[in-house]
Write an enzyme that holds these catalytic residues in place. Structure first.
Site, short mmCIF file in Angstrom:
data_model
loop_
_atom_site.label_atom_id
_atom_site.label_comp_id
_atom_site.label_asym_id
_atom_site.label_seq_id
_atom_site.Cartn_x
_atom_site.Cartn_y
_atom_site.Cartn_z
N HIS A 1 0.87 -1.18 0.00
CA HIS A 1 0.00 0.00 0.00
C HIS A 1 0.91 1.23 0.00
O HIS A 1 2.03 1.18 0.52
CB HIS A 1 -0.82 -0.06 1.29
N ASP B 1 2.97 -5.02 8.00
CA ASP B 1 1.75 -4.23 7.85
C ASP B 1 0.58 -5.21 7.94
O ASP B 1 0.33 -5.97 6.99
CB ASP B 1 1.78 -3.50 6.50
N GLN C 1 -4.62 -5.59 6.71
CA GLN C 1 -5.62 -6.49 6.11
C GLN C 1 -5.56 -7.89 6.69
O GLN C 1 -6.18 -8.81 6.16
CB GLN C 1 -5.44 -6.56 4.59
N LYS D 1 -10.36 -1.01 10.55
CA LYS D 1 -10.49 -2.21 9.71
C LYS D 1 -10.81 -3.45 10.55
O LYS D 1 -10.97 -4.54 10.04
CB LYS D 1 -9.20 -2.43 8.91
N CYS E 1 -4.78 2.51 -3.67
CA CYS E 1 -3.53 3.01 -3.05
C CYS E 1 -2.35 2.07 -3.31
O CYS E 1 -1.47 1.92 -2.47
CB CYS E 1 -3.68 3.25 -1.55
N1 PMP Z 1 -1.79 -1.03 4.48
C1 PMP Z 1 -2.76 -1.77 3.93
C2 PMP Z 1 -2.43 -3.15 3.46
C3 PMP Z 1 -4.04 -1.25 3.82
O1 PMP Z 1 -5.01 -1.98 3.27
C4 PMP Z 1 -4.32 0.06 4.28
C5 PMP Z 1 -5.70 0.67 4.15
N2 PMP Z 1 -6.32 0.46 2.92
C6 PMP Z 1 -3.28 0.78 4.86
C7 PMP Z 1 -2.04 0.21 4.94
C8 PMP Z 1 -3.48 2.16 5.39
O2 PMP Z 1 -4.37 2.16 6.46
P1 PMP Z 1 -4.91 3.52 7.08
O3 PMP Z 1 -5.40 4.35 5.93
O4 PMP Z 1 -5.99 3.08 8.01
O5 PMP Z 1 -3.77 4.16 7.80
#
Ligand code: PMP
Length: 414
Positions: free
Chosen positions: A131, A208, A211, A234, A372
């Site tokens: 991401h 990270d 997910q 999430k 993203c």
């Molecule tokens: N890493 C991953 C794998 C994600 O799916 C996301 C959110 N889509 C993020 C990071 C970023 O999370 P946040 O916007 O809640 O900080």
């Protein structure tokens, strides 16, 4: 109880869905079918109530007052930290830092790590399926230190090239930061192997888990990441909340991220003595209500049971893949053997936005776009995908509606 041949678990889904007020509503005159859980999950009433109760009954700042409300708020906030520590089996609750979310946690580590441990000629390894929030902070860190960002390639199915990863681990590498589960491909990465290979060379690893935390049981003492981050929103908790787990050793080695109240022991104009863990990394008034409600969200999840949730989600995923595969002209972006929660696809040459809009008109919420992960889209040479992301409160009937909706949209757009 939902009696479906291959999706029956011990869970009473009809009852569980009643816990989520938002799921009862209609969109464009149709019952909401929510398949955007990868972007954010819906909140059960207990979480909404926990946040409201803080403001109604004991709104007060934490760690500051001796008065009653401040004590109650501090106890509730620290209880939430214990709940999180228990959920991921951290050895100490001071290894749990409350953040604004995954992005905030990664920025904290990238910033502090690079200030103390990155220098010119060093390198940081990430993967092709990260991401943006696990790319850009490391790019900034590398740029400032004169270090190089290296990227683990993936196969056509969307799996990491572990052989290449192994060959990338040389003496220049000072950090490995990879996602547990891809938010675009759904790939579950072999994080245990990734960590073991890096640790064999004394390289720290950040996982990270944005997910993964809501789908997969994580025991940090077994997995042994040096850092692990996730977002509260999430995992059925409030937005603007999150967690950075770090080992005591690493959190003590890193310098503070932000300066301010709460992160200090004593301040003079000449010198500041920083507070102990976890407060050293929690400058300023935190999201007290949010973190307390995040604790409630985790308790809610634990009451339902992560193994039961996992079993149901696997069955839903298998059913969704089986049914979606039948759609003429469908192409999956990412087809990893080990996957969780997320299905990305395109149908013929239909633009994902057009598909998303037509699904929305049928009350079906999916994500469209690059999610993203722009470098990943470039790799697959697509402008974006349609992404359906599932969770335990989704149903077989909703999957049927999605499949019918995609077919209908395709027939209108082709
Ligand atoms: N890493 C991953 C794998 C994600 O799916 C996301 C959110 N889509 C993020 C990071 C970023 O999370 P946040 O916007 O809640 O900080």
């Amino acid at each position: 109880m939902e009696h479906i041949a291959n999706i029956t678990t011990g869970l009473d889904i009809a009852q569980i869905r009643k816990d989520f007020p938002i799921l009862q509503q209609q969109v464009h005159g149709k019952p909401l079918v929510y398949f955007d859980n990868g972007a954010t999950t819906q909140k059960p009433q207990v979480v909404i109530d926990a946040e409201a109760r803080y403001y109604e009954e004991y709104n007060s700042n934490v760690h500051r007052g001796v008065h009653h409300l401040s004590q109650v708020a501090t106890d509730a906030y620290e209880k939430a930290r214990h709940i999180v520590a228990g959920y991921i089996n951290a050895a100490h609750s001071h290894e749990i830092i409350f953040t604004k979310g995954t992005t905030d946690g990664i920025n904290l580590v990238a910033n502090t790590m690079s200030r103390r441990f990155l220098k010119a000629g060093d390198s940081v390894i990430i993967s092709s399926m990260e991401h943006h929030s696990n790319i850009v902070p490391w790019q900034i860190a590398c740029e400032e230190a004169g270090a190089t960002l290296k990227v683990i390639p993936i196969t056509e199915k969307g799996e990491l090239r572990m052989d290449v990863y192994e060959s990338m681990l040389d003496d220049t590498v000072k950090m490995v930061a990879v996602t547990y589960v891809s938010n675009t491909l759904g790939t579950v990465n072999p994080v245990q192997d990734i960590i073991a290979l890096a640790h064999a060379r004394n390289i720290p690893v950040l996982i990270d888990a944005a997910q993964a935390i809501q789908h997969i049981s994580i025991d940090v003492q077994a997995l042994q990441p040096d850092f692990l981050v996730f977002s509260g929103h999430k995992i059925y908790g409030p937005t603007g909340t999150g967690v950075l787990y770090g080992t005591t050793e690493w959190l003590n080695k890193l310098p503070p991220y932000q300066g301010g109240g709460d992160m200090i022991k004593t301040v003079t104009f000449a010198k500041t003595i920083y507070n102990e863990l976890p407060y050293k990394f929690e400058a300023g008034t935190p999201n007290i209500a949010g973190s307390i409600a995040l604790g409630t969200a985790i308790e809610y999840l634990q009451q339902i049971g992560l193994p039961e949730i996992q079993q149901r989600e696997e069955a839903l995923m298998a059913y969704a893949m089986q049914e979606l595969r039948k759609i003429d002209g469908i192409r999956f972006i990412g087809d990893a053997k080990n996957r969780s929660g997320v299905i990305s696809f395109l149908v013929h040459n239909i633009h994902p936005f057009d598909m998303g809009e037509l699904l929305d008109q049928q009350g079906i919420a999916v994500r469209t776009g690059h999610h993203c992960t722009e470098p990943l889209m470039d790799l697959f040479q697509v402008p974006g995908t349609v992404r359906a992301s599932l969770t335990f409160y989704n149903t077989k009937e909703e999957i049927d509606k999605l499949v019918a909706g995609v077919k209908r949209a395709a027939s209108m757009l082709l």
